[in-house]
Design a protein around this motif. Structure first.
Motif, PDB file in Angstrom:
ATOM      1  N   LEU A  42      45.133  35.814  45.362  1.00  9.60           N
ATOM      2  CA  LEU A  42      46.014  34.660  45.544  1.00  9.60           C
ATOM      3  C   LEU A  42      45.239  33.353  45.405  1.00  9.60           C
ATOM      4  O   LEU A  42      45.710  32.392  44.782  1.00  9.60           O
ATOM      5  CB  LEU A  42      46.692  34.727  46.914  1.00  9.60           C
ATOM      6  N   VAL A  43      44.034  33.308  45.970  1.00 10.62           N
ATOM      7  CA  VAL A  43      43.218  32.103  45.883  1.00 10.62           C
ATOM      8  C   VAL A  43      42.721  31.892  44.462  1.00 10.62           C
ATOM      9  O   VAL A  43      42.758  30.779  43.920  1.00 10.62           O
ATOM     10  CB  VAL A  43      42.038  32.187  46.872  1.00 10.62           C
ATOM     11  N   ARG A  44      42.255  32.972  43.828  1.00 11.23           N
ATOM     12  CA  ARG A  44      41.701  32.837  42.472  1.00 11.23           C
ATOM     13  C   ARG A  44      42.765  32.440  41.462  1.00 11.23           C
ATOM     14  O   ARG A  44      42.496  31.725  40.499  1.00 11.23           O
ATOM     15  CB  ARG A  44      41.024  34.152  42.040  1.00 11.23           C
ATOM     16  N   MET A  45      44.009  32.886  41.675  1.00  7.03           N
ATOM     17  CA  MET A  45      45.098  32.533  40.759  1.00  7.03           C
ATOM     18  C   MET A  45      45.638  31.130  41.024  1.00  7.03           C
ATOM     19  O   MET A  45      46.512  30.648  40.300  1.00  7.03           O
ATOM     20  CB  MET A  45      46.229  33.559  40.889  1.00  7.03           C
ATOM     21  N   GLY A  46      45.132  30.474  42.054  1.00  4.96           N
ATOM     22  CA  GLY A  46      45.553  29.113  42.347  1.00  4.96           C
ATOM     23  C   GLY A  46      46.873  29.001  43.070  1.00  4.96           C
ATOM     24  O   GLY A  46      47.441  27.908  43.169  1.00  4.96           O
ATOM     25  N   LEU A  47      47.382  30.124  43.599  1.00  2.00           N
ATOM     26  CA  LEU A  47      48.666  30.090  44.292  1.00  2.00           C
ATOM     27  C   LEU A  47      48.539  29.535  45.707  1.00  2.00           C
ATOM     28  O   LEU A  47      49.525  29.061  46.277  1.00  2.00           O
ATOM     29  CB  LEU A  47      49.260  31.508  44.339  1.00  2.00           C
ATOM     30  N   VAL A  48      47.338  29.605  46.258  1.00  2.00           N
ATOM     31  CA  VAL A  48      47.110  29.096  47.613  1.00  2.00           C
ATOM     32  C   VAL A  48      45.623  28.771  47.741  1.00  2.00           C
ATOM     33  O   VAL A  48      44.791  29.297  46.996  1.00  2.00           O
ATOM     34  CB  VAL A  48      47.539  30.155  48.663  1.00  2.00           C
ATOM     35  N   THR A  49      45.286  27.893  48.672  1.00  2.00           N
ATOM     36  CA  THR A  49      43.895  27.523  48.900  1.00  2.00           C
ATOM     37  C   THR A  49      43.371  28.195  50.167  1.00  2.00           C
ATOM     38  O   THR A  49      44.149  28.667  51.000  1.00  2.00           O
ATOM     39  CB  THR A  49      43.759  25.996  49.035  1.00  2.00           C
ATOM     40  N   VAL A  50      42.052  28.217  50.276  1.00  2.00           N
ATOM     41  CA  VAL A  50      41.437  28.795  51.472  1.00  2.00           C
ATOM     42  C   VAL A  50      41.844  28.019  52.712  1.00  2.00           C
ATOM     43  O   VAL A  50      42.083  28.606  53.782  1.00  2.00           O
ATOM     44  CB  VAL A  50      39.899  28.817  51.319  1.00  2.00           C
ATOM     45  N   GLU A  51      41.957  26.715  52.579  1.00  2.00           N
ATOM     46  CA  GLU A  51      42.364  25.890  53.722  1.00  2.00           C
ATOM     47  C   GLU A  51      43.777  26.252  54.188  1.00  2.00           C
ATOM     48  O   GLU A  51      44.052  26.332  55.399  1.00  2.00           O
ATOM     49  CB  GLU A  51      42.306  24.409  53.352  1.00  2.00           C
ATOM     50  N   SER A  79      34.583  36.412  30.134  1.00  2.00           N
ATOM     51  CA  SER A  79      33.411  36.942  30.833  1.00  2.00           C
ATOM     52  C   SER A  79      33.456  36.610  32.320  1.00  2.00           C
ATOM     53  O   SER A  79      33.084  37.428  33.162  1.00  2.00           O
ATOM     54  CB  SER A  79      32.126  36.392  30.202  1.00  2.00           C
ATOM     55  N   HIS A  80      33.927  35.397  32.668  1.00  2.00           N
ATOM     56  CA  HIS A  80      33.981  35.036  34.092  1.00  2.00           C
ATOM     57  C   HIS A  80      35.058  35.837  34.818  1.00  2.00           C
ATOM     58  O   HIS A  80      34.955  36.067  36.023  1.00  2.00           O
ATOM     59  CB  HIS A  80      34.233  33.538  34.253  1.00  2.00           C
ATOM     60  N   GLU A  81      36.108  36.255  34.101  1.00  2.00           N
ATOM     61  CA  GLU A  81      37.140  37.091  34.707  1.00  2.00           C
ATOM     62  C   GLU A  81      36.640  38.513  34.914  1.00  2.00           C
ATOM     63  O   GLU A  81      36.998  39.170  35.894  1.00  2.00           O
ATOM     64  CB  GLU A  81      38.395  37.086  33.838  1.00  2.00           C
ATOM     65  N   LYS A  82      35.808  38.998  34.002  1.00  3.16           N
ATOM     66  CA  LYS A  82      35.240  40.340  34.149  1.00  3.16           C
ATOM     67  C   LYS A  82      34.345  40.420  35.380  1.00  3.16           C
ATOM     68  O   LYS A  82      34.279  41.465  36.028  1.00  3.16           O
ATOM     69  CB  LYS A  82      34.439  40.705  32.893  1.00  3.16           C
ATOM     70  N   ARG A  83      33.673  39.326  35.716  1.00  2.00           N
ATOM     71  CA  ARG A  83      32.825  39.324  36.898  1.00  2.00           C
ATOM     72  C   ARG A  83      33.646  39.483  38.171  1.00  2.00           C
ATOM     73  O   ARG A  83      33.136  39.939  39.193  1.00  2.00           O
ATOM     74  CB  ARG A  83      32.019  38.024  36.967  1.00  2.00           C
ATOM     75  N   LEU A  84      34.917  39.113  38.116  1.00  2.00           N
ATOM     76  CA  LEU A  84      35.788  39.249  39.277  1.00  2.00           C
ATOM     77  C   LEU A  84      36.435  40.618  39.340  1.00  2.00           C
ATOM     78  O   LEU A  84      36.588  41.196  40.419  1.00  2.00           O
ATOM     79  CB  LEU A  84      36.877  38.169  39.239  1.00  2.00           C
ATOM     80  N   VAL A  85      36.805  41.173  38.176  1.00  2.00           N
ATOM     81  CA  VAL A  85      37.600  42.410  38.148  1.00  2.00           C
ATOM     82  C   VAL A  85      36.820  43.603  38.676  1.00  2.00           C
ATOM     83  O   VAL A  85      37.318  44.361  39.512  1.00  2.00           O
ATOM     84  CB  VAL A  85      38.109  42.686  36.718  1.00  2.00           C
TER      85      VAL A  85
END
Length: 259
Positions: free
Chosen positions: A189-198, A112-118
């Motif tokens: 990229l941020v949501r998949m954890g490949l990189v951070t906002v910083e 459900s939390h992924e559907k909110r993003l898609v």
């Protein structure tokens, strides 16, 4: 004996779900194709393939010397090229339906939390692609053609080939449509954890250089089109960094948010 039958038991019943997924995929593809076909049928009658091509060629024709027109070096080009443009326009019009079918196919396998993003990403990616195409047509084309014609010697009569022009338009539409997807890519990229906002903020200077390199490679060799692609990419990168922080919090699973 029971050990020999175990591999078969593990595979038992998997054929039916696989077949049902194939059937659903087929139905989704058929619905998407029908949407494109309907849009193509409507455009074929109004405004018609010839009128669509005239609209697409208008930015170039406006910059040609008086009396100059586009030419067709292939016998069937005057028939095929307008049809290709009509099909391209039909696909763009039906793109929301096509993307919805993709969404409906993958949605059952998402949390459900992924559907909110898609859903926001599907909507925003479609909108950004359209904005990129419109930006290239209404602004970039006129400026690029004007810049190029200003360098043409008076002894040369410009008469571009319609197939070459279609190829140029398609490449520019894809380039600008894809370039305007930068915020979506950054958020993913941020949501998949490949990189951070910083890290993205630290990478800002490198991205500016990268944007100008990409613009130099995929656009015509003129300053106008390169700046017209690179500058929006830099702005959209900043927008993506801002949106990534919000979407990352908004689409977290309940246990992630609690942690």
């Amino acid at each position: 004996m029971s050990n020999d039958a175990k591999p078969d038991d593990e595979l038992a019943g998997t054929e039916q779900p696989f077949v049902s997924h194939l059937i659903e995929l087929r139905d989704r593809l058929v619905r998407a194709s029908i949407a494109v076909a309907v849009a193509f049928g409507v455009l074929a009658f109004f405004p018609g393939p010839s009128a669509l091509y005239d609209m697409l060629a208008a930015p170039l024709v406006a910059q040609l010397p008086a009396g100059s027109t586009l030419i067709a070096t292939n016998v069937i080009s005057p028939f095929l090229v307008p049809l290709k443009i009509t099909l391209m326009a039909a696909f763009l019009i039906a793109l929301p339906v096509v993307l919805y079918q993709v969404w409906a196919f993958v949605a059952p396998g998402l949390y459900s939390h992924e559907k909110r993003l898609v859903l926001p990403l599907v909507f925003s990616s479609t909108l950004l692609f359209f904005v990129g195409v419109a930006f290239s047509y209404f602004f970039v084309f006129g400026q690029v053609f004007k810049f190029i014609q200003s360098f043409a010697p008076k002894s040369i009569t410009a008469a571009p080939d319609i197939e070459a022009y279609l190829s140029f338009v398609m490449s520019m539409f894809i380039a600008f449509g894809a370039a305007f997807e930068v915020p979506v890519v950054v958020v993913l990229l941020v949501r998949m954890g490949l990189v951070t906002v910083e890290k993205l903020r630290e990478f800002r200077g490198y991205f500016i250089v990268l944007a100008f390199v990409i613009a130099a490679v995929i656009t015509p060799p003129d300053v106008v089109s390169q700046l017209a692609l690179a500058i929006p990419m830099c702005i959209l990168y900043e927008l993506g960094v801002f949106a990534a922080g919000y979407f990352n919090r908004y689409s977290k699973a309940p246990d992630e948010a609690a942690g």
